[in-house]
Design a protein around this motif. Structure first.
Motif, short mmCIF file in Angstrom:
data_model
loop_
_atom_site.label_atom_id
_atom_site.label_comp_id
_atom_site.label_asym_id
_atom_site.label_seq_id
_atom_site.Cartn_x
_atom_site.Cartn_y
_atom_site.Cartn_z
N ILE A 623 9.26 -4.31 -3.78
CA ILE A 623 8.84 -3.73 -5.25
C ILE A 623 7.51 -2.99 -5.20
N CYS A 624 6.25 -4.55 -5.73
CA CYS A 624 4.61 -4.09 -6.02
C CYS A 624 4.56 -3.99 -4.87
N LYS A 625 4.54 -3.91 -3.30
CA LYS A 625 4.30 -3.46 -2.34
C LYS A 625 4.18 -1.94 -1.54
N LEU A 626 5.66 -1.52 -1.95
CA LEU A 626 5.89 -0.31 -2.15
C LEU A 626 5.26 0.31 -2.95
N VAL A 627 4.62 0.08 -3.73
CA VAL A 627 3.83 0.84 -4.72
C VAL A 627 2.68 1.09 -4.53
N GLU A 628 2.21 -0.43 -3.80
CA GLU A 628 1.09 -0.11 -3.66
C GLU A 628 0.36 0.82 -1.79
N LYS A 629 1.46 0.35 -0.71
CA LYS A 629 0.74 0.97 0.17
C LYS A 629 1.67 2.88 -0.14
N PHE A 630 2.58 3.22 -0.89
CA PHE A 630 3.72 4.37 -0.82
C PHE A 630 3.07 5.23 -1.60
N TYR A 631 3.18 4.52 -3.03
CA TYR A 631 2.78 5.46 -4.10
C TYR A 631 1.33 5.17 -4.52
N PRO A 632 0.54 4.80 -4.23
CA PRO A 632 -0.47 4.59 -5.55
C PRO A 632 -1.53 5.75 -5.66
N GLN A 633 -1.04 6.90 -5.58
CA GLN A 633 -1.18 8.38 -6.62
C GLN A 633 -0.67 8.20 -7.94
N ASP A 634 0.27 7.43 -8.05
CA ASP A 634 1.20 7.89 -8.99
C ASP A 634 1.21 6.64 -9.30
N PHE A 635 0.39 5.40 -9.84
CA PHE A 635 0.18 4.49 -10.52
C PHE A 635 -1.25 3.78 -10.79
N GLU A 636 -1.33 3.79 -11.56
CA GLU A 636 -3.03 3.44 -12.01
C GLU A 636 -3.12 1.91 -11.72
N ASP A 637 -4.66 1.65 -11.08
CA ASP A 637 -4.88 -0.40 -11.35
C ASP A 637 -3.89 -1.04 -11.88
N TYR A 638 -4.13 -0.49 -12.97
CA TYR A 638 -3.40 -1.64 -14.38
C TYR A 638 -1.96 -1.19 -14.29
N GLU A 639 -1.68 -0.10 -14.52
CA GLU A 639 0.04 -0.27 -14.44
C GLU A 639 0.75 -1.09 -13.37
N ILE A 640 -0.26 -1.20 -11.89
CA ILE A 640 0.80 -1.69 -10.97
C ILE A 640 0.41 -3.39 -11.71
N LEU A 641 -0.46 -3.74 -12.18
CA LEU A 641 -0.29 -5.08 -12.96
C LEU A 641 0.28 -4.67 -14.13
N GLN A 642 1.20 -4.52 -14.31
CA GLN A 642 2.10 -4.46 -15.69
C GLN A 642 3.38 -4.04 -15.26
#
Length: 759
Positions: A623-642
């Motif tokens: 799930i984290c890989k999905l966000v980092e690779k395909f939807y980086p514009q929809d999440f801030e860096d700190y939100e990916i950690l959260q």
């Protein structure tokens, strides 16, 4: 002839010097009809100096204007106008100021100042009580204002009722996809068109509506074609506004397809897919656009123009759904590539329904016997359904067979069972129609044979008898019956996937699961379905008296022995390997090629949030890989950690009793909103909505083209593009259009432009 002195006196202008003498000289002359004519008032000439500054302001005491010197009258008038109206002092008329006169003037709009002066002279007199005069005037003013307000209110109510009737008629016709105008809308016409006839029908049940329609002004009846289009435009605008409000700031997907309408215009249908505030997937029709060309750049400009017109940011696009045409999915110049250049996260998904269609059609053409089967099937249906007489014979024969089978308890009786139908033709664009065609033939097999034999015996021409004989020969062959049963079995397995892909709220992960189960069932048919299929074919042949060949006998090709044919090739080997296995292998190969899981990394990673998958293994890393690779514009860096922390907490939510009942990501999304856990696990909810935004098929756009064929018929080919778009919006999204109150529609209609009537 010399004029008489009296006529002379009447026309001659008098000088100031001799005026007295002339009057005296003619005073002895008696006027004609002195008893019947009133004595004329003599004009008073004021010779002394006239002081403008000393004018009397009291209307009851001042000098009448006709007694003022003629050369001073204009100056007197200007002086009175300049000083304004006279105000009485402490006698109780302080309130009767210039404002009182102005309000009275508003009540009697259209009258001149002399009217006010007349009222003031009558009511405000030095011989009357000033307070009573003021009270009388104010009471009259109030009564007149109330009366006018009552009349205005009644007029507005009648106008709104008249417009309400037109709106109801317009909306009803739009919901049904009916035409509005008639060929002859004159009063003497027997059919004035749907709109006017519907108005007349509504009025026949309501005397009040009849009254307001009959007394409507000719220039403000609000029943003209222009008014009909404006009402429809108001409805369509409100529908679009409601869809825009429903989307809000959510990410959305565009689903696009194009087709030609009845007037040979290329129309592009646009559908927006998004997740609403309640967690439900929505695919809303957003309109059709007439495009002069189907090149990708033209389509892109039209799409972006519509989105920007409704304040939809193109950077919020998170998916594209098209068919497999080159102008759509081209890697360099296709619409997909052009939109990806500006919106790098608008991922393209080839329509699943189109993929399945291509897979099944391609597999049918790969195997020659199957391709020939569908060709022969079309021929049989064409022969039997060539005339109404043959179709009636088919229904009579089928009804007779049903009655016979019911009498011997071979058919189950019940409500809705054993309906009398007809043979259905298979369509090229809907593979499910092939299943319906085969099923109808199997259900009416005996009746079809009977009709063909009747044509062979009683056909009117040699061609008809020859076609019927050839069709009967094919229909009663074992190979045709065998392939008919085989294709019915395969199509029944894939039909569930076909129907699911047509659903408006289908999610991509659920579609992938159905693809997987379809492959599995077809593989099971290949591995263990042969014996059951042969048994059902033989049983059917015995019922309809078709000879079953010996499966152990040597197979001989119809066109002579093929070069590659082995001497020991049996009939069973031919049907099992050359037809049964070949068809199934072709189907599986096409499905694997069209739905390659390895090439769809986005879908694989998205499956990590599927409740069925999470019960087995909750893959947080995916799930984290999905966000980092395909939807980086929809999440801030700190939100990916959260997000990782939220997922660790969310893993324990699966133990809740109501979570166990969830079957799909769509169910999960709705459950999060319903239980308000979308606020607690906001980042998880954001990932879920992004996954659901991905398109599955272009079924919604294809449905809009079906609606277009209903709205824009052969008799309505002159419809303007804007009118067509408004009709389709209201017709397709009627669920939204029904929510608007008539009063809100009237208000928007009133605000469109300046109207003759008040609403």
């Amino acid at each position: 002839m010399k004029k008489t002195p009296r006529i002379d006196l009447f026309f001659k202008r008098k000088n100031s010097e001799d005026s007295t003498s002339q009057v005296n000289s003619f005073s002895s002359i008696e006027p004609l009809n002195s008893q019947s004519r009133p004595e004329k008032a003599q004009r008073v000439e004021i010779n002394e100096k006239f002081d403008i500054q000393a004018l009397e302001r009291d209307p009851g005491l001042r000098l009448p204007i006709w007694k003022c010197p003629i050369e001073k009258r204009d100056e007197v008038r200007r002086s009175y106008i300049k000083v304004g109206p006279y105000q009485y002092g402490p006698s109780g008329l302080d309130a009767f100021t210039i404002n009182g006169f102005r309000s009275w003037k508003k009540v009697r709009d259209g009258k001149n100042c002399s009217f006010l002066a007349h009222i003031g002279k009558d009511l405000i007199s030095p011989h009357r009580n000033a307070e009573k005069a003021c009270a009388d005037l104010m009471n009259q003013q109030s009564h007149i204002a109330q009366h006018i307000e009552k009349l205005t209110s009644q007029e507005i109510a009648e106008n709104r009722l008249r417009l309400r009737t037109s709106i109801e008629a317009t909306r009803w016709l739009a919901f049904q996809g009916c035409s509005f105008r008639g060929h002859d809308e004159s009063i003497t016409s027997m059919n004035r068109g749907n709109f006017l006839e519907l108005l007349s029908f509504i009025a026949s049940f309501n005397d009040e509506i009849t009254k307001v329609l009959d007394k409507a002004p000719r220039n403000a009846s609000y029943t003209s074609p222009t008014i009909q289009k404006q009402i429809l435009q108001v409805l369509a605008t409100k529908v679009k506004s409601a869809i825009r409000e429903e989307i809000g700031d959510a990410k959305f997907c565009i689903i696009v397809d194009e087709a030609r309408d009845e007037s040979k215009k290329e129309q592009m249908s646009i559908v927006l897919r998004f997740v609403n505030k309640d967690g439900f997937i929505q695919e809303r029709f957003f309109g059709v656009v007439h495009v002069k060309g189907t090149i990708a750049s033209t389509l892109k400009e039209s799409i972006f123009s519509i989105l920007s017109r409704h304040n939809l940011d193109v950077q919020n696009i998170r998916g594209q759904g098209y068919d497999g045409a080159s102008n759509m999915r081209g890697e360099w110049n296709g619409l997909k590539a052009l939109i990806l250049d500006e919106c790098p996260y608008a991922y393209y998904v080839h329509c699943f329904a189109h993929r399945l269609q291509l897979a099944l059609v391609a597999s049918s053409k790969e195997v020659i016997p199957v391709h020939q089967f569908f060709t022969k099937l079309n021929s049989i249906i064409n022969v039997v359904g060539a005339s109404c007489k043959r179709n009636d014979q088919l229904k009579v024969a089928h009804a007779s067979n049903i009655a016979h089978l019911l009498s011997i308890d071979e058919l189950e009786s019940g409500r809705g069972l054993n309906q009398i139908g007809s043979l259905q033709r298979p369509g090229d664009t809907r593979w499910s129609s092939h299943l319906k065609s085969i099923s109808s033939l199997m259900r009416m097999y005996s009746a079809t044979c009977e009709v063909l034999l009747n044509i062979v015996e009683d056909g009117t021409t040699h061609a008809h008898r020859g076609d019927a004989d050839a069709a009967y020969e094919v229909l009663t062959s074992f190979e045709f019956v065998f392939i008919m049963h085989l294709m019915r079995k395969i199509l029944e397995i894939s039909n569930m996937l076909c129907q699911a892909l047509q659903l408006q709220s289908q999610e991509i992960l659920n579609a992938m699961h159905l693809v997987s189960t379809t492959k599995l069932l077809i593989q099971n048919l290949r591995d263990s379905g042969w014996d059951e299929l042969v048994a059902s074919v033989k049983s059917f042949c015995e019922t309809v008296n078709i000879t079953v060949p010996d499966f152990d006998a040597q197979y001989i090709a119809r066109r002579g022995r093929a070069r590659h044919q082995q001497d020991e090739l049996t009939i069973e080997h031919h049907y099992k390997f050359d037809i049964f296995n070949a068809v199934i292998d072709s189907q599986l190969q096409e499905l694997n090629n069209r739905f390659d899981d390895k090439a769809m990394e986005l879908i694989i990673l998205s499956s990590s949030l599927d409740p069925k998958e999470t019960r087995i293994s909750f893959r947080i890393d995916d799930i984290c890989k999905l966000v980092e690779k395909f939807y980086p514009q929809d999440f801030e860096d700190y939100e990916i950690l959260q997000l990782r922390t939220q997922l660790e907490h969310f893993e324990h939510v699966q133990q809740l009793p109501d979570f166990i009942t969830l079957e799909s990501v769509s169910d999960l999304c709705q459950w999060l909103v319903k239980t308000r856990k979308s606020n607690i696990y906001s980042l998880v909810f954001r990932v879920v909505t992004l996954i659901l935004t991905l398109p599955v098929s272009t079924a919604t756009t294809e449905r809009s083209f079906s609606a277009m064929n209903i709205v824009k018929t052969t008799l309505r080919i002159k419809m303007e593009d804007d009118f067509l778009n408004d009709c389709l919006l209201v017709y397709i999204e009627k669920q939204i259009a029904k929510q608007f109150s008539i009063d809100s529609i009237i208000d928007d209609f009133r605000d469109m432009q300046e109207r003759r009537s008040k609403f």
